[in-house]
Design an enzyme around this catalytic site. Structure first.
Site, PDB file in Angstrom:
ATOM      1  N   CYS A   1      -6.580   0.847   2.375  1.00  0.00           N
ATOM      2  CA  CYS A   1      -7.513   1.971   2.350  1.00  0.00           C
ATOM      3  C   CYS A   1      -7.330   2.836   1.120  1.00  0.00           C
ATOM      4  O   CYS A   1      -8.231   3.586   0.745  1.00  0.00           O
ATOM      5  CB  CYS A   1      -7.360   2.793   3.622  1.00  0.00           C
TER       6      CYS A   1
ATOM      7  N   GLU B   1       0.859  -1.183   0.000  1.00  0.00           N
ATOM      8  CA  GLU B   1       0.000   0.000   0.000  1.00  0.00           C
ATOM      9  C   GLU B   1       0.894   1.231   0.000  1.00  0.00           C
ATOM     10  O   GLU B   1       1.957   1.243   0.620  1.00  0.00           O
ATOM     11  CB  GLU B   1      -0.926   0.023   1.210  1.00  0.00           C
TER      12      GLU B   1
ATOM     13  N   ASN C   1     -12.019  -3.541   0.180  1.00  0.00           N
ATOM     14  CA  ASN C   1     -10.839  -3.683   1.028  1.00  0.00           C
ATOM     15  C   ASN C   1     -11.174  -4.216   2.406  1.00  0.00           C
ATOM     16  O   ASN C   1     -10.958  -5.375   2.704  1.00  0.00           O
ATOM     17  CB  ASN C   1     -10.128  -2.335   1.153  1.00  0.00           C
ATOM     18  N   GLU C   2     -11.750  -3.377   3.244  1.00  0.00           N
ATOM     19  CA  GLU C   2     -11.975  -3.727   4.643  1.00  0.00           C
ATOM     20  C   GLU C   2     -13.399  -3.321   5.013  1.00  0.00           C
ATOM     21  O   GLU C   2     -13.651  -2.739   6.051  1.00  0.00           O
ATOM     22  CB  GLU C   2     -10.956  -2.976   5.514  1.00  0.00           C
TER      23      GLU C   2
END
Length: 653
Positions: free
Chosen positions: A236, A47, A372-373
Site C-alpha cells: 500500500c 514494505e 499494487n492491489e
C-alpha cells in the site's frame, strides 16, 4: 472351545489390522526431471510497515534527522536557545535546519537530544559514525563548537567528541564515537560550547558495521533466506493514502541528504496502533533496494503506482483520489525511466545517475509491477496505457498486474479476466488466510490455465488469531508455519504456472508493529527469525531446478490423512529433494520409490517440529523451533522414512 476360536479370530483380525496400519504409505517419485522451476520461485516482499525501513532495515539511528517532519522538532528534545530556520538552506528539498545560540549565561546550556526510534541501541565495542552539516550562524562569527555525546539510559555519557566550525558556508563535519557498554535505549546529545551560534542540518548517526546504510544483522537475515525475488517498496506504500503521498521512486535516489520526506501511509491507519511520527526519509531508496537485491542474490521486482491512490481509503469517485486516464503520461514516464535507471547505459540520463551513485554496471532488471492491489474497472483501463508503452520500448521486461485484494470471488475473477485481455506476464495474487484455508487450498493451482499469464503469489501468510482478536493481530507460530509448508507443496507441484511467491510482510519492530504476522522481528539490538522464516528458508534453499512428479496411487499428495508432499530435482547439486508436511496427529511411515533412479545411497533429513502448535521463536528464545538435521539411508531406488506428527520434513538424496 467356541470361546477359544472366537478369541483366535479376534486376535488374527487385530494382527491383520495392525499389519495393515504398519504398512508404509507408497509415494512414487518419477525421477525424470520435468519442467523448470524459476530461480525466482521463493522470495521476499518488503514494505515500510512496522518501522521496517526507518527504525529498522535502514540503520540510521537519528529520527527526523533533517528537521522536515511537519512538526520540525518532533523526535528532538531541546534546551536553551534552539530555533528552526529555512533561510539559505543546505538542501533545497529539505530546507529546514536548527539554529543553536547562546543561552545567555555560563550556567545555562543550549543543545538538543535525540532518542531515535524507540531509543538508540548501542553495542559494546561498536563505533558509531556521526555526521552533520554545519555553518556559523552569524556571518561575523569566528568559531563555533559543539560537543556530541552518546548517552546511556541512565543519563550517563558514554563517549563524547568536539567539533569545531569556522566557516559560514555549509560543510559536512564528522566524528567517531565508541560505546563501552551495551545499551538498548540510549540517546544522542549535542551541546553548544561556544558563544558563537551554529546552524545544523542532517544530523546522522550510523553503526560502523552497517552495509550501505543498512542494518547488518537484518541484511544477513535476508541473505540467509536465499531468496530468488525481492519485491519492493510495497504494498500500500506504493499507492499512498492519496496521490501526494504515493511512493515516488525518483525522490528516493540521488544524494540522501536531498531526498524529500514523505508521509508513511501507515502512521495513522490503525487506530489501535497509531504512530504519528512515522515518515519516510527515503534514506533506504530504490538505489539501495537494487543494491540489496544484488547482495542477497535476488532478482529485483519494483512496483510502481498506476495512478490510483489507496482504494480502501478513497472511493472511486473521490475528488483528486485518482489520476485521469488521459493524464497518466508522467506516471508512465516514471516506469520507463526506472527501467532506464536499472538497465540503461551510462550515457543515458537515468543510467548516468545510477553510475554517478556508484554502480556503472546495469542492475539487470527483468520484471516490473504496475499497481499494487487494485481492483475494479479503474485499474485495467489505466494499466493498458502502461503495458502499451513498456512493451513498445522494452519488450523483454515482464509486466506484473494485479488480481485485487481477494483470493477468490467476483472481484478476483474480473481481475484475472482483464489481466488475460491485457496479456500481462504475471498476475499478483494476495491471500492472508486461516490455517484451514491454507490446508484446503494446497491444490489451488492444479487446474489453472497453463496458457495464460503466470501466477505471482505476491502477498501471503497464514493468520492464526491471537487471543485479543484484533483484525491485524495474528501470530507467527508453528501452526501457521506448518500450514504454509503444506500449502507450498502445491506451489512447488505447480511451478509450471506459479512463477514466484513472496511471504508478507517482512519486518516488524517489537515496539512499533502495526500488522502481524511478520517474517522477521527485531528490537534495537537483536533480530529473531520466526518459525515461518525457517519454512521459507527450507523451500528457497532446496528449490531445485526442475519439477518431479510425486504421487500416491496415481494422485497428488495434498491432504489425505494430513500429508502433503512435492518433489524436485536439482541438476547442479545432482540431488532429488522431497518435501513432506505431516499435519496429522500421528507419525507416518512412507516409502519413497524413485522410479527410474539408480544407486541412491546416504541422504539427509531436515525436520521442523514443535509439540506445541503455538510455539514461537522470540528475541529471548530465538531457537525454540529450528530445523534439525539427521541422516537417512536409501537402498537403490527407494527409501523408507518416518515423518513425525506435526512436522515439516525435507529429504535429500
Amino acid at each position: 472351545m467356541k470361546h477359544r476360536k472366537l478369541f483366535s479370530a479376534l486376535a488374527m483380525g487385530l494382527l491383520v489390522s495392525m499389519g495393515a496400519s504398519a504398512q508404509p504409505r507408497q509415494f512414487t517419485v518419477n525421477a525424470k526431471p520435468g519442467g523448470p522451476i524459476q530461480p525466482t520461485m521463493y522470495g521476499i516482499f518488503f514494505e515500510d510497515i512496522n518501522f521496517g525501513a526507518d527504525g529498522g532495515l535502514y540503520a540510521e539511528l537519528v529520527e527526523n534527522r533533517s528537521f522536515e517532519f511537519p512538526n520540525n522538532l518532533m523526535g528532538w528534545g531541546t534546551f536553551g536557545n534552539v530555533s528552526v530556520s529555512d533561510v539559505k538552506p543546505a538542501f533545497d528539498r529539505n530546507p529546514h535546519y536548527v539554529v543553536l545560540e547562546s543561552a545567555g549565561h555560563d550556567q545555562k546550556f543550549t543543545g538538543l537530544e535525540n532518542r531515535g526510534f524507540f531509543g538508540m541501541g548501542l553495542k559494546k565495542g561498536m563505533k558509531y559514525d556521526f555526521s552533520v552539516y554545519a555553518r556559523l550562524h552569524d556571518l561575523q562569527g569566528k568559531e563555533a563548537r559543539i560537543r556530541v555525546e552518546l548517552v546511556d539510559n541512565q543519563d550517563v555519557p558514554i563517549d563524547k567528541q568536539t567539533i569545531t566550525i569556522k566557516v559560514s558556508q555549509w560543510q559536512k563535519a564528522t566524528a567517531t564515537l565508541t560505546s563501552n557498554r551495551t545499551v538498548e535505549k540510549g540517546l544522542l546529545r549535542i551541546f553548544l560550547e561556544s558563544s558563537d551560534g551554529i546552524d545544523l542540518d542532517h544530523v546522522s548517526l550510523f553503526p560502523e558495521d552497517s552495509w550501505h546504510g543498512l542494518r547488518a544483522d537484518l541484511v544477513q537475515d535476508l541473505a540467509d533466506l536465499h531468496p530468488g525475488i525481492f519485491r519492493f517498496p510495497g504494498g500500500c506504500i506504493v499507492e499512498g493514502t492519496d496521490l501526494a503521498t504515493r511512493y515516488q521512486w525518483k525522490n528516493s535516489v540521488g544524494d540522501v541528504e536531498n531526498r524529500p520526506l514523505n508521509e508513511n501511509r501507515w502512521n495513522y491507519t490503525f487506530p489501535h496502533r497509531l504512530f504519528p511520527n512515522y515518515y519516510q526519509t527515503y534514506g533506504l531508496g530504490f538505489y539501495e533496494f537494487f543494491l540489496l537485491s544484488e547482495k542477497i542474490g535476488a532478482e529485483p521486482l519494483p512496483i510502481l503506482s498506476v495512478g490510483l491512490s489507496c482504494q480502501y481509503q478513497n472511493k472511486d469517485d473521490a475528488c483528486n483520489a485518482h489520476v485521469a486516464v488521459d493524464d497518466l503520461q508522467p506516471y508512465i514516464d516514471d516506469a520507463l525511466d526506472l527501467i532506464e535507471f536499472a538497465n540503461g547505459a551510462i550515457t543515458t540520463k537515468w543510467g548516468k545517475l545510477r553510475a554517478d551513485m556508484g554502480h556503472p554496471a546495469p542492475f539487470g532488471l527483468k520484471q516490473i509491477g504496475i499497481g499494487n492491489e487494485q481492483w475494479g474497472e479503474l485499474y485495467p483501463v489505466r494499466l493498458k496505457k502502461f503495458v502499451e508503452q513498456i512493451r513498445a520500448k522494452y519488450p523483454n521486461i515482464k509486466i506484473c498486474g494485479s488480481s485485487g485484494p481477494s483470493a477468490s470471488g467476483e472481484m478476483f475473477d474480473y481481475g484475472w479476466e482483464q489481466m488475460r485481455k491485457l496479456d500481462v506476464d504475471l498476475v499478483d495474487e494476495h491471500y492472508y488466510m486461516s490455517p484451514d484455508w491454507f490446508l484446503k487450498n494446497a491444490g489451488r493451482y492444479d487446474n489453472y490455465d497453463r496458457k495464460g499469464p503466470k501466477v505471482f503469489a505476491g502477498e501471503y501468510a497464514c493468520h492464526v488469531r491471537g487471543l485479543d482478536k484484533e483484525p491485524t493481530v495474528a501470530m507467527n507460530n508453528f501452526e501457521a508455519a506448518l500450514a504454509e509448508a503444506a500449502f507450498m507443496t502445491g506451489l512447488e507441484r505447480n511451478a509450471d504456472v506459479v512463477y514466484q511467491a513472496t511471504y508478507a510482510p517482512l519486518f516488524a519492530h517489537v515496539d512499533g508493529w502495526q500488522w502481524r504476522p511478520d517474517l522477521i522481528w527485531f528490537d534495537n539490538l537483536r533480530s529473531v527469525r520466526s518459525v515461518n522464516w525457517y519454512v521459507q528458508m527450507l523451500y528457497a534453499t532446496h528449490r531445485g531446478t526442475h519439477m518431479l512428479s510425486l504421487t500416491e496411487n496415481g494422485k497428488a499428495v495434498e491432504g489425505a490423512d494430513g500429508l502433503y508432499a512435492s518433489a524436485v530435482y536439482d541438476k547442479d547439486a545432482k540431488q532429488y529433494i522431497v518435501k513432506i508436511a505431516n499435519t496429522g496427529d500421528k507419525a507416518q511411515e512412507i516409502a519413497l520409490n524413485f522410479k527410474g533412479a539408480k544407486g541412491l545411497g546416504a541422504g539427509t533429513a531436515i525436520t521442523l517440529h514443535a509439540d506445541d502448535p503455538r510455539a514461537v521463536n522470540s528475541l529471548d528464545k530465538p531457537n525454540s523451533v529450528v530445523p534439525q538435521e539427521s541422516g537417512v539411508q536409501a537402498n537403490g531406488s527407494a527409501a523408507t522414512v518416518t515423518v513425525p506428527a506435526k512436522t515439516f520434513a525435507v529429504y535429500k538424496f
